[in-house]
Write a protein that holds these residues in place. Structure first.
Motif, PDB file in Angstrom:
ATOM      1  N   ARG A 243      32.652  73.075  38.359  1.00  0.00           N
ATOM      2  CA  ARG A 243      31.269  72.638  38.584  1.00  0.00           C
ATOM      3  C   ARG A 243      30.481  73.821  39.139  1.00  0.00           C
ATOM      4  O   ARG A 243      30.926  74.483  40.075  1.00  0.00           O
ATOM      5  N   ARG A 245      27.184  75.772  40.963  1.00  0.00           N
ATOM      6  CA  ARG A 245      26.110  75.606  41.939  1.00  0.00           C
ATOM      7  C   ARG A 245      24.967  76.523  41.521  1.00  0.00           C
ATOM      8  O   ARG A 245      25.183  77.699  41.241  1.00  0.00           O
ATOM      9  N   SER A 247      20.912  78.159  41.837  1.00  0.00           N
ATOM     10  CA  SER A 247      19.937  78.641  42.798  1.00  0.00           C
ATOM     11  C   SER A 247      18.768  77.671  42.908  1.00  0.00           C
ATOM     12  O   SER A 247      18.321  77.107  41.904  1.00  0.00           O
ATOM     13  N   GLU A 248      18.261  77.474  44.132  1.00  0.00           N
ATOM     14  CA  GLU A 248      17.093  76.621  44.321  1.00  0.00           C
ATOM     15  C   GLU A 248      15.817  77.329  43.872  1.00  0.00           C
ATOM     16  O   GLU A 248      14.830  76.683  43.529  1.00  0.00           O
ATOM     17  N   THR A 255      24.941  80.472  41.395  1.00  0.00           N
ATOM     18  CA  THR A 255      25.190  81.157  42.665  1.00  0.00           C
ATOM     19  C   THR A 255      26.574  80.855  43.233  1.00  0.00           C
ATOM     20  O   THR A 255      26.984  81.483  44.203  1.00  0.00           O
ATOM     21  N   TYR A 257      30.462  78.165  42.621  1.00  0.00           N
ATOM     22  CA  TYR A 257      31.217  77.226  41.799  1.00  0.00           C
ATOM     23  C   TYR A 257      32.158  76.417  42.683  1.00  0.00           C
ATOM     24  O   TYR A 257      32.467  76.788  43.821  1.00  0.00           O
ATOM     25  N   SER A 258      32.611  75.306  42.138  1.00  0.00           N
ATOM     26  CA  SER A 258      33.628  74.469  42.771  1.00  0.00           C
ATOM     27  C   SER A 258      34.638  74.070  41.702  1.00  0.00           C
ATOM     28  O   SER A 258      34.300  74.005  40.513  1.00  0.00           O
ATOM     29  N   TRP A 273      36.186  68.153  45.147  1.00  0.00           N
ATOM     30  CA  TRP A 273      35.819  69.514  44.768  1.00  0.00           C
ATOM     31  C   TRP A 273      36.081  70.491  45.909  1.00  0.00           C
ATOM     32  O   TRP A 273      35.893  70.158  47.077  1.00  0.00           O
ATOM     33  N   GLY A 275      35.086  74.504  46.898  1.00  0.00           N
ATOM     34  CA  GLY A 275      34.396  75.742  46.590  1.00  0.00           C
ATOM     35  C   GLY A 275      35.353  76.914  46.675  1.00  0.00           C
ATOM     36  O   GLY A 275      36.392  76.853  47.350  1.00  0.00           O
ATOM     37  N   ARG A 313      20.998  74.039  32.467  1.00  0.00           N
ATOM     38  CA  ARG A 313      21.681  73.587  33.668  1.00  0.00           C
ATOM     39  C   ARG A 313      22.540  72.383  33.346  1.00  0.00           C
ATOM     40  O   ARG A 313      22.064  71.429  32.759  1.00  0.00           O
TER      41      ARG A 313
END
Length: 313
Positions: A243, A245, A247-248, A255, A257-258, A273, A275, A313
Motif C-alpha cells: 500500500r 502513502r 504526499s499531501e 512518499t 509504503y506499507s 499493515w 510501514g 493514485r
C-alpha cells in the motif's frame, strides 16, 4: 430517556472525544447542546478555537460514534453497531433527489450494490464475476496497476442510463458500494484457504512472526532490486500486499509504503499493515531511494523524480 444531566455528560463526552473541546482545554471551540425532545439532543459547534486556531475535524464522524458507544455502556442503553467502516455506503442526498427527478425506483448506487453482491455471490472466479455483471446489464471498467499494466487491481461499475452532464458514465468503485466489494476482498472470497489453494501466508501467525516474515521479504526485494519499480514488483511476486502513502502537497508523489501478509488480519478483518520504518530503520522509502541512487543515474533511473510518483493514485 435520559435526564438533562445525563445528556450533558453525553454531549461533553462527544466534544471531548472529537477533540473539538477537550475536557481540560479552555481554549477549545464554543458549542451548545439543544434539547427540544425527550429522546435526543442537537450539538452545534463553531469551527474556530478560542486561541484562533482551526480545530482538527478529520474522521470526526468515527470519534462521535465511539463516544456514543461509550455513552451506551455507561447508561445501559441499547448497544448499536460500531463505526468500523464495514457498512455499505448509503446513497447521498443528491443521488436520492436525482433518482426522484428522473423517475427511477432507487438511486443507481443501490442498484449497483445489489447487482454486484448477486454476481459476487454466484461467481466462483473473477472471470465469472465480470461475466455475470455484463449479463445483468451492468457496465464494468477494470483498473490496472501502474507498475504492472497487465495486473488488474480494481474495478468500477455503472449503469447505462446514469451519465454525467458531459455524457460519460458515472462510475462507482467496488469500495464505494460496500467495504467487502473491493476486488482484493472478492478475490479472497473466491480463492479461500483450502487444500487446493493452500493457506494464506499470514494466517495464524503472531504479530512478531508476521513482522519477521515481512522484514525478510522486504529486505530481499530491496537487495535484488535496482530501482523503486523493481522493488515493489519483487514484493508482489513474493506474495506481499503493498500500500502506498502519498504526499499531501502532491497527491501523485509516493512518499512511503506499507506491507502486509495475506490472511494476517486484525479484528476488523482488514490486513495489518507495517510501514517500512516499523520493520527496520533502513527499510524506509527515503533510505531505500538513497541506496538505489548510488547505483544508477540518468533519465528514467532512480534519480529521475518521475519514477517516484504514481500517475493514478
Amino acid at each position: 430517556m435520559l435526564s438533562d444531566a445525563e445528556w450533558a455528560q453525553v454531549a461533553a463526552g462527544i466534544m471531548d472525544r472529537t477533540g473539538l473541546a477537550p475536557a481540560r482545554d479552555d481554549l477549545g471551540v464554543r458549542w451548545v447542546a439543544v434539547r427540544h425532545a425527550a429522546d435526543h439532543v442537537h450539538l452545534v459547534a463553531t469551527l474556530a478555537r478560542q486561541d484562533g486556531m482551526r480545530p482538527r475535524v478529520w474522521n470526526d464522524f468515527y470519534r462521535v460514534r465511539e463516544a456514543c458507544r461509550e455513552a451506551e455502556e455507561r447508561f445501559g442503553l441499547r448497544v448499536t453497531a460500531p463505526g468500523d467502516r464495514t457498512a455499505a455506503r448509503r446513497a447521498t442526498r443528491a443521488e436520492t433527489e436525482q433518482a426522484v427527478r428522473r423517475g427511477w425506483d432507487e438511486p443507481p448506487r443501490v442498484t449497483l450494490r445489489r447487482e454486484v453482491c448477486a454476481a459476487a455471490g454466484g461467481a466462483r472466479s473473477e472471470q465469472e464475476f465480470f461475466t455475470r455483471l455484463a449479463e445483468a446489464g451492468v457496465l464494468t471498467r477494470k483498473r490496472h496497476g501502474t507498475l504492472n499494466a497487465d495486473q488488474v487491481t480494481g474495478y468500477a461499475v455503472g449503469l447505462p442510463p446514469h451519465v454525467a452532464k458531459a455524457g460519460g458514465t458515472v462510475w462507482y468503485g467496488g469500495g464505494k458500494l460496500a467495504a467487502d466489494l473491493t476486488l482484493p476482498k472478492l478475490r479472497t472470497r473466491w480463492s479461500g484457504p483450502g487444500p487446493e489453494h493452500g493457506s494464506f501466508p499470514g494466517q495464524g501467525r503472531s504479530a512478531g512472526a508476521a513482522r519477521a516474515a515481512l522484514r525478510a521479504a522486504v529486505t530481499g526485494a530491496a537487495e535484488q532490486a535496482r530501482d523503486e519499480a523493481g522493488f515493489f514488483a519483487g514484493l508482489r511476486e513474493a506474495g506481499v500486499l503493498v500500500r502506498f502513502r502519498f504526499s499531501e502537497i502532491d497527491p501523485g508523489e509516493v512518499t512511503g509504503y506499507s506491507v502486509a501478509l495475506p490472511g494476517h488480519d486484525g479484528s476488523d478483518a482488514e490486513p495489518l499493515w507495517y510501514g517500512g520504518g516499523r520493520l527496520a530503520a533502513g527499510l524506509t522509502l527515503p533510505r531505500l531511494r538513497r541506496r538505489w541512487d548510488c547505483s544508477g543515474s540518468g533519465p528514467g533511473g532512480p534519480h529521475d523524480r518521475r519514477s517516484r510518483s504514481v500517475p493514478k493514485r
